[in-house]
Design a protein around this motif. Structure first.
Motif, PDB file in Angstrom:
ATOM      1  N   ARG A 147       0.843  -1.205   0.000  1.00 19.33           N
ATOM      2  CA  ARG A 147       0.000   0.000   0.000  1.00 19.33           C
ATOM      3  C   ARG A 147       0.874   1.250   0.000  1.00 19.33           C
ATOM      4  O   ARG A 147       1.898   1.320   0.691  1.00 19.33           O
ATOM      5  CB  ARG A 147      -0.957  -0.015   1.187  1.00 19.33           C
ATOM      6  N   ASP A 149       0.513   4.181   1.173  1.00 24.20           N
ATOM      7  CA  ASP A 149       0.598   5.078   2.328  1.00 24.20           C
ATOM      8  C   ASP A 149       1.378   4.474   3.502  1.00 24.20           C
ATOM      9  O   ASP A 149       1.454   5.067   4.570  1.00 24.20           O
ATOM     10  CB  ASP A 149      -0.800   5.509   2.786  1.00 24.20           C
ATOM     11  N   ALA A 150       1.963   3.314   3.300  1.00 24.97           N
ATOM     12  CA  ALA A 150       2.793   2.719   4.355  1.00 24.97           C
ATOM     13  C   ALA A 150       4.174   3.380   4.344  1.00 24.97           C
ATOM     14  O   ALA A 150       4.762   3.593   3.287  1.00 24.97           O
ATOM     15  CB  ALA A 150       2.934   1.224   4.136  1.00 24.97           C
ATOM     16  N   THR A 151       4.672   3.707   5.537  1.00 28.04           N
ATOM     17  CA  THR A 151       5.985   4.338   5.640  1.00 28.04           C
ATOM     18  C   THR A 151       7.009   3.341   6.180  1.00 28.04           C
ATOM     19  O   THR A 151       6.639   2.277   6.701  1.00 28.04           O
ATOM     20  CB  THR A 151       5.943   5.528   6.612  1.00 28.04           C
ATOM     21  N   GLY A 153       8.721   3.821   8.726  1.00 24.65           N
ATOM     22  CA  GLY A 153       8.471   3.790  10.163  1.00 24.65           C
ATOM     23  C   GLY A 153       7.402   2.783  10.532  1.00 24.65           C
ATOM     24  O   GLY A 153       7.518   2.065  11.537  1.00 24.65           O
ATOM     25  N   ASP A 154       6.369   2.699   9.720  1.00 20.16           N
ATOM     26  CA  ASP A 154       5.328   1.703   9.966  1.00 20.16           C
ATOM     27  C   ASP A 154       5.924   0.300   9.966  1.00 20.16           C
ATOM     28  O   ASP A 154       5.628  -0.523  10.831  1.00 20.16           O
ATOM     29  CB  ASP A 154       4.246   1.789   8.886  1.00 20.16           C
ATOM     30  N   LEU A 157       8.068  -0.308  13.137  1.00 19.33           N
ATOM     31  CA  LEU A 157       7.264  -0.527  14.331  1.00 19.33           C
ATOM     32  C   LEU A 157       6.573  -1.879  14.281  1.00 19.33           C
ATOM     33  O   LEU A 157       6.452  -2.570  15.293  1.00 19.33           O
ATOM     34  CB  LEU A 157       6.231   0.594  14.487  1.00 19.33           C
ATOM     35  N   THR A 194      -9.347   2.157   2.781  1.00 16.38           N
ATOM     36  CA  THR A 194      -9.152   2.946   3.995  1.00 16.38           C
ATOM     37  C   THR A 194      -7.732   3.479   4.073  1.00 16.38           C
ATOM     38  O   THR A 194      -6.770   2.722   4.023  1.00 16.38           O
ATOM     39  CB  THR A 194      -9.398   2.092   5.244  1.00 16.38           C
ATOM     40  N   LEU A 196      -4.484   5.224   5.874  1.00 18.09           N
ATOM     41  CA  LEU A 196      -3.898   5.256   7.214  1.00 18.09           C
ATOM     42  C   LEU A 196      -3.986   6.680   7.760  1.00 18.09           C
ATOM     43  O   LEU A 196      -3.777   7.633   7.020  1.00 18.09           O
ATOM     44  CB  LEU A 196      -2.436   4.818   7.147  1.00 18.09           C
ATOM     45  N   PRO A 197      -4.282   6.813   9.033  1.00 16.69           N
ATOM     46  CA  PRO A 197      -4.377   8.153   9.621  1.00 16.69           C
ATOM     47  C   PRO A 197      -3.025   8.862   9.552  1.00 16.69           C
ATOM     48  O   PRO A 197      -1.983   8.252   9.804  1.00 16.69           O
ATOM     49  CB  PRO A 197      -4.801   7.891  11.064  1.00 16.69           C
ATOM     50  N   THR A 198      -3.043  10.116   9.221  1.00 16.42           N
ATOM     51  CA  THR A 198      -1.789  10.891   9.159  1.00 16.42           C
ATOM     52  C   THR A 198      -1.762  11.928  10.257  1.00 16.42           C
ATOM     53  O   THR A 198      -2.763  12.213  10.901  1.00 16.42           O
ATOM     54  CB  THR A 198      -1.656  11.594   7.809  1.00 16.42           C
TER      55      THR A 198
END
Lengths: 199, 199
Positions: A147, A149-151, A153-154, A157, A194, A196-198
């Motif tokens: 996806r 919008d995955a970073t 950092g994601d 974590l 959906t 991811l919340p930013t």
DNA sequence: ATAGAAGCGGAGCACGTGCTCCTCTTGAGG
DNA sequence: CCTCAAGAGGAGCACGTGCTCCGCTTCTAT
């Protein structure tokens, strides 16, 4: 941080041997029992006295840092090579997590180390891992199998989180944590609406 | 396990007051600092002496158990009601996790408790939660908004995992853990071909 | 071979923490 | 009010654990 080996004259032969023995024993013990072990046990298992141990590592934390650094550096290197050697970006990403959780997650002290430096400034461990994860992420996103919008950092974590899960369920519960991994990996697929919340 | 209040004669009025004060203070302190707190701090904050504390709770573990039980029971009840009051099964499922992580995850000691009883026999906490999760799962699967191969156990472990994540990133990193939650929830959608590994 | 520096060992110290002991206080029935 | 058992309090004990101290040993350069 670790004892400086370059600026002062070389260690005596037996001292070098002892230092290595301490590191080896500490690696074992820390993997088995985590960072809460009694320093006496490390001394005993490596066959040296307390004085010797504290001559080489002035503090328990120093010893811990040295061991974790070694473990982590070696492993991160292997992970980088494995990732580079896999053509399919999706397979590289999934293989990374599978391998990471199957091996590194057994080292209690390493997993504990993940837990400490997430609110503060990123630790050395994360510094080593970021490039690898960043590469995996970039390739996967360009290939359209992760996806957008995955970073990085994601992904980092997620690794910390799942490592903890592995420890939680224990070695015999491999199937259990593998299910969690599949769920997370499926959640990283690009087929979702959906966002991811930013922040 | 908790002090028996029914079989022996009622406590003296001041004793009852003290008992309540201890529980209240302990709840606060355990939420803030986790189960590793010094018992002296709990005694001090509740304004009683050590002797009094140990008269009511013969062991630190007893006190801890009592507090966690209260917290958890109350919260699980609220969660059940919230779930029952939401018609959309998917919204109920997602709302459960959002609420759980936003509130309960701030209680350090509760989250720690999750961590202990996952390899051994399920603890009281899990016992209370299972029915709720099971209901959420059944409804969601029947409505086709949750992958069919997800089990109640998967959902429970996911909660434990994410709770730990919340604690890891701290309160100010809400956006960070919310992203992890979205990923996991997306991974629980039924639109995937990859089956979860079974054993 | 020998001096002396580098290294070694482990008993013991400091300190934090769970818990107890014993004296003093206080609530409640008469 | 008076009595006395239930309760309160907090100094101190036991114990685990990180670390130090100092007399003894071993390596190595001459």
């Amino acid at each position: 941080m670790a004892t400086d080996t370059s600026s002062r004259r070389p260690l005596r032969a037996d001292a070098e041997r002892n230092r290595a023995a301490i590191i080896e024993a500490a690696t074992e013990v820390l993997a088995e029992q985590g960072s809460a072990v009694d320093v006496r046990e490390i001394a005993q298992r490596s066959g040296v006295g307390m004085g010797t141990l504290y001559r080489h590592f002035p503090t328990k934390e120093d010893l811990l840092g040295t061991v974790l650094d070694r473990e982590f550096t070696a492993w991160a290197g292997a992970a980088r090579e494995a990732a580079a050697g896999t053509d399919d970006p999706r397979a590289a990403l999934e293989g990374f997590y599978e391998h990471a959780l199957a091996t590194q997650a057994c080292h209690r002290a390493v997993v504990e180390a993940y837990g400490h430096n997430w609110s503060g400034p990123a630790l050395d461990c994360a510094r080593l891992l970021y490039p690898v994860l960043d590469d995996l992420r970039t390739r996967a996103q360009e290939a359209g199998v992760l996806r957008a919008d995955a970073t990085t950092g994601d992904l980092a974590l997620l690794l910390a989180t799942l490592s903890h899960t592995v420890q939680l369920v224990g070695d015999h519960g491999a199937r259990v944590w593998q299910r969690q991994l599949r769920i997370a990996l499926d959640g990283l697929r690009p087929t979702h609406g959906t966002a991811l919340p930013t922040g």
